[in-house]
Design a protein around this motif. Structure first.
Motif, PDB file in Angstrom:
ATOM      1  N   VAL A 260      52.908  40.717  27.085  1.00  0.00           N
ATOM      2  CA  VAL A 260      52.213  40.835  28.365  1.00  0.00           C
ATOM      3  C   VAL A 260      53.133  41.454  29.415  1.00  0.00           C
ATOM      4  CG1 VAL A 260      51.135  39.542  30.251  1.00  0.00           C
ATOM      5  CG2 VAL A 260      50.603  38.965  27.871  1.00  0.00           C
ATOM      6  N   ARG A 261      54.386  41.040  29.423  1.00  0.00           N
ATOM      7  CA  ARG A 261      55.337  41.616  30.373  1.00  0.00           C
ATOM      8  C   ARG A 261      55.503  43.119  30.132  1.00  0.00           C
ATOM      9  NH1 ARG A 261      59.627  38.414  29.553  1.00  0.00           N
ATOM     10  NH2 ARG A 261      58.911  36.933  31.106  1.00  0.00           N
ATOM     11  N   PHE A 262      55.588  43.523  28.871  1.00  0.00           N
ATOM     12  CA  PHE A 262      55.706  44.936  28.513  1.00  0.00           C
ATOM     13  C   PHE A 262      54.490  45.726  28.996  1.00  0.00           C
ATOM     14  CE2 PHE A 262      54.237  48.053  25.322  1.00  0.00           C
ATOM     15  CZ  PHE A 262      55.219  49.022  25.462  1.00  0.00           C
ATOM     16  N   LEU A 263      53.287  45.215  28.714  1.00  0.00           N
ATOM     17  CA  LEU A 263      52.085  45.956  29.071  1.00  0.00           C
ATOM     18  C   LEU A 263      51.867  46.024  30.576  1.00  0.00           C
ATOM     19  CD1 LEU A 263      49.628  44.762  26.294  1.00  0.00           C
ATOM     20  CD2 LEU A 263      50.686  47.004  26.522  1.00  0.00           C
ATOM     21  N   ALA A 264      52.068  44.906  31.252  1.00  0.00           N
ATOM     22  CA  ALA A 264      51.864  44.896  32.706  1.00  0.00           C
ATOM     23  C   ALA A 264      52.949  45.688  33.421  1.00  0.00           C
ATOM     24  CB  ALA A 264      51.839  43.458  33.217  1.00  0.00           C
ATOM     25  N   GLY A 265      54.171  45.636  32.892  1.00  0.00           N
ATOM     26  CA  GLY A 265      55.282  46.304  33.556  1.00  0.00           C
ATOM     27  C   GLY A 265      55.434  47.755  33.165  1.00  0.00           C
TER      28      GLY A 265
ATOM     29  N   ALA B  79      51.166  37.794  33.399  1.00  0.00           N
ATOM     30  CA  ALA B  79      50.693  39.077  33.921  1.00  0.00           C
ATOM     31  C   ALA B  79      50.811  39.139  35.438  1.00  0.00           C
ATOM     32  CB  ALA B  79      49.251  39.308  33.490  1.00  0.00           C
ATOM     33  N   GLN B  80      50.439  38.053  36.119  1.00  0.00           N
ATOM     34  CA  GLN B  80      50.419  38.096  37.575  1.00  0.00           C
ATOM     35  C   GLN B  80      51.810  37.954  38.183  1.00  0.00           C
ATOM     36  OE1 GLN B  80      47.375  35.205  38.576  1.00  0.00           O
ATOM     37  NE2 GLN B  80      45.733  36.614  37.985  1.00  0.00           N
ATOM     38  N   ARG B  81      52.783  37.478  37.398  1.00  0.00           N
ATOM     39  CA  ARG B  81      54.166  37.533  37.885  1.00  0.00           C
ATOM     40  C   ARG B  81      54.642  38.976  37.967  1.00  0.00           C
ATOM     41  NH1 ARG B  81      55.337  32.703  34.704  1.00  0.00           N
ATOM     42  NH2 ARG B  81      56.192  33.963  33.013  1.00  0.00           N
TER      43      ARG B  81
ATOM     44  N   ASP C  55      47.912  41.773  40.987  1.00  0.00           N
ATOM     45  CA  ASP C  55      46.487  42.106  40.980  1.00  0.00           C
ATOM     46  C   ASP C  55      45.879  42.081  39.578  1.00  0.00           C
ATOM     47  OD1 ASP C  55      48.007  44.309  40.209  1.00  0.00           O
ATOM     48  OD2 ASP C  55      46.579  45.769  41.009  1.00  0.00           O
ATOM     49  N   ALA C  56      46.608  41.569  38.602  1.00  0.00           N
ATOM     50  CA  ALA C  56      46.099  41.536  37.225  1.00  0.00           C
ATOM     51  C   ALA C  56      44.874  40.633  37.111  1.00  0.00           C
ATOM     52  CB  ALA C  56      47.187  41.065  36.265  1.00  0.00           C
ATOM     53  N   ARG C  57      43.917  41.077  36.283  1.00  0.00           N
ATOM     54  CA  ARG C  57      42.706  40.306  36.019  1.00  0.00           C
ATOM     55  C   ARG C  57      42.710  39.876  34.558  1.00  0.00           C
ATOM     56  NH1 ARG C  57      37.750  43.826  38.297  1.00  0.00           N
ATOM     57  NH2 ARG C  57      39.078  45.608  37.780  1.00  0.00           N
ATOM     58  N   VAL C  58      42.401  38.601  34.326  1.00  0.00           N
ATOM     59  CA  VAL C  58      42.453  38.047  32.972  1.00  0.00           C
ATOM     60  C   VAL C  58      41.142  37.327  32.672  1.00  0.00           C
ATOM     61  CG1 VAL C  58      43.646  36.475  31.406  1.00  0.00           C
ATOM     62  CG2 VAL C  58      44.962  37.775  33.104  1.00  0.00           C
ATOM     63  N   VAL C  59      40.557  37.648  31.518  1.00  0.00           N
ATOM     64  CA  VAL C  59      39.376  36.947  31.028  1.00  0.00           C
ATOM     65  C   VAL C  59      39.774  36.206  29.763  1.00  0.00           C
ATOM     66  CG1 VAL C  59      37.079  37.183  30.020  1.00  0.00           C
ATOM     67  CG2 VAL C  59      37.718  38.550  32.020  1.00  0.00           C
ATOM     68  N   TYR C  60      39.579  34.895  29.765  1.00  0.00           N
ATOM     69  CA  TYR C  60      39.853  34.058  28.602  1.00  0.00           C
ATOM     70  C   TYR C  60      38.552  33.794  27.849  1.00  0.00           C
ATOM     71  CZ  TYR C  60      44.431  32.844  30.628  1.00  0.00           C
ATOM     72  OH  TYR C  60      45.704  32.872  31.120  1.00  0.00           O
TER      73      TYR C  60
END
Length: 286
Positions: free
Chosen positions: A69-74, A98-100, A104-109
């Motif tokens: 997640v850090r790789f994709l968001a960053g 993601a939000q760290r 503005d990240a949006r997450v659907v679980y």
């Protein structure tokens, strides 16, 4: 007094089966969580007696999620995540990581476990005012329903990271599992990513522990070969280093040592953490 039957969380709790162990609750137990029952702890301990390294496997899988997640968001600029089979809340959930990186990240679980539904409010709490989280009650085997519901919260004209973390092993037929991945990815735009891991069958002790667990579980978990796991990525562009043991994927995106927020303490060859029996990777949709 309010009728508890009208409360979604109460209705979910009433459906929880505590007569048989459940994989999400056992995983929660191995990660040090509290959302489990005696039947889950007994099954988890029995598994650990046969395969003492299972708690390290669970942590390595969680650290893989954090790094991916850090790789994709960053590095890749992804701002939307669709986490199917999310399981019970624990440390470093997808939206928190993601939000760290991207507030503005949006997450659907997505999950269909009653206990997860009962804890949905925790997942629905975004850590930033700019971001958002949403919970969908749906089954992995309903890809089109998942995509339809996710479209209400995510912008499908922009890339989405589809996360299938340790969930495809619950689909007994491998061809069906491959079909589920293809159908979910087909509904996402070009530039989207698949993030995935599942248990491999390369360790005989691990295989035997899983076989005995499956004898008492209402939802058997199927271990597969690395070659079978690699089939989930057909038609996608794998990010280096490809499909590998989760503990060895992109250690350069760890916060501290080999882990997520806390590092690892293995003694693998060449200064690397020991390999685990969970295999996964990250791949881009062309």
């Amino acid at each position: 007094m309010t009728d508890g039957s009208t409360d979604p969380a109460q209705r979910a709790l009433s459906k929880i089966d505590t007569s048989a162990p459940q994989s999400a609750r056992i995983w929660n137990y191995w990660l040090g969580g509290k959302d489990n029952y005696e039947v889950d702890r007994a099954a988890g301990d029995a598994f650990k007696e046969l395969f003492p390294g299972i708690e390290e496997e669970a942590r390595a899988s969680r650290y893989f999620l954090v790094r991916a997640v850090r790789f994709l968001a960053g590095e890749r600029g992804i701002r939307q995540f669709l986490d199917v089979g999310t399981g019970l809340p624990t440390v470093d959930n997808t939206h928190e990581v993601a939000q760290r990186v991207a507030p503005d990240a949006r997450v659907v679980y997505v999950d269909n476990d009653p206990l997860v539904l009962a804890h949905a409010q925790a997942l629905l709490t975004s850590t930033t005012p700019e971001g958002s989280t949403l919970y969908i009650d749906a089954d992995l085997r309903e890809p089109e329903r998942i995509l339809e519901a996710a479209r209400e919260a995510l912008d499908f004209t922009r890339p989405v990271a589809l996360m299938l973390m340790g969930i495809l092993g619950l689909v007994e037929d491998h061809d069906e599992a491959c079909s589920i991945v293809r159908r979910l990815m087909a509904g996402l735009p070009s530039g989207s990513y698949l993030v995935h891991y599942d248990g491999g069958n390369t360790n005989e002790v691990y295989n035997e522990a899983t076989r005995r667990y499956n004898e008492i579980s209402g939802a058997p978990y199927i271990l597969r070969s690395p070659e079978q796991i690699a089939r989930y990525y057909d038609g996608l562009e794998l990010v280096e280093p490809g499909v590998v043991s989760c503990s060895r994927w992109r250690l350069d995106f760890a916060d501290d040592g080999w882990g997520g927020s806390g590092g690892g303490d293995g003694d693998g060859a060449g200064g690397l953490p020991p390999e685990v029996n969970e295999y996964g990777g990250v791949a881009r949709k062309p």
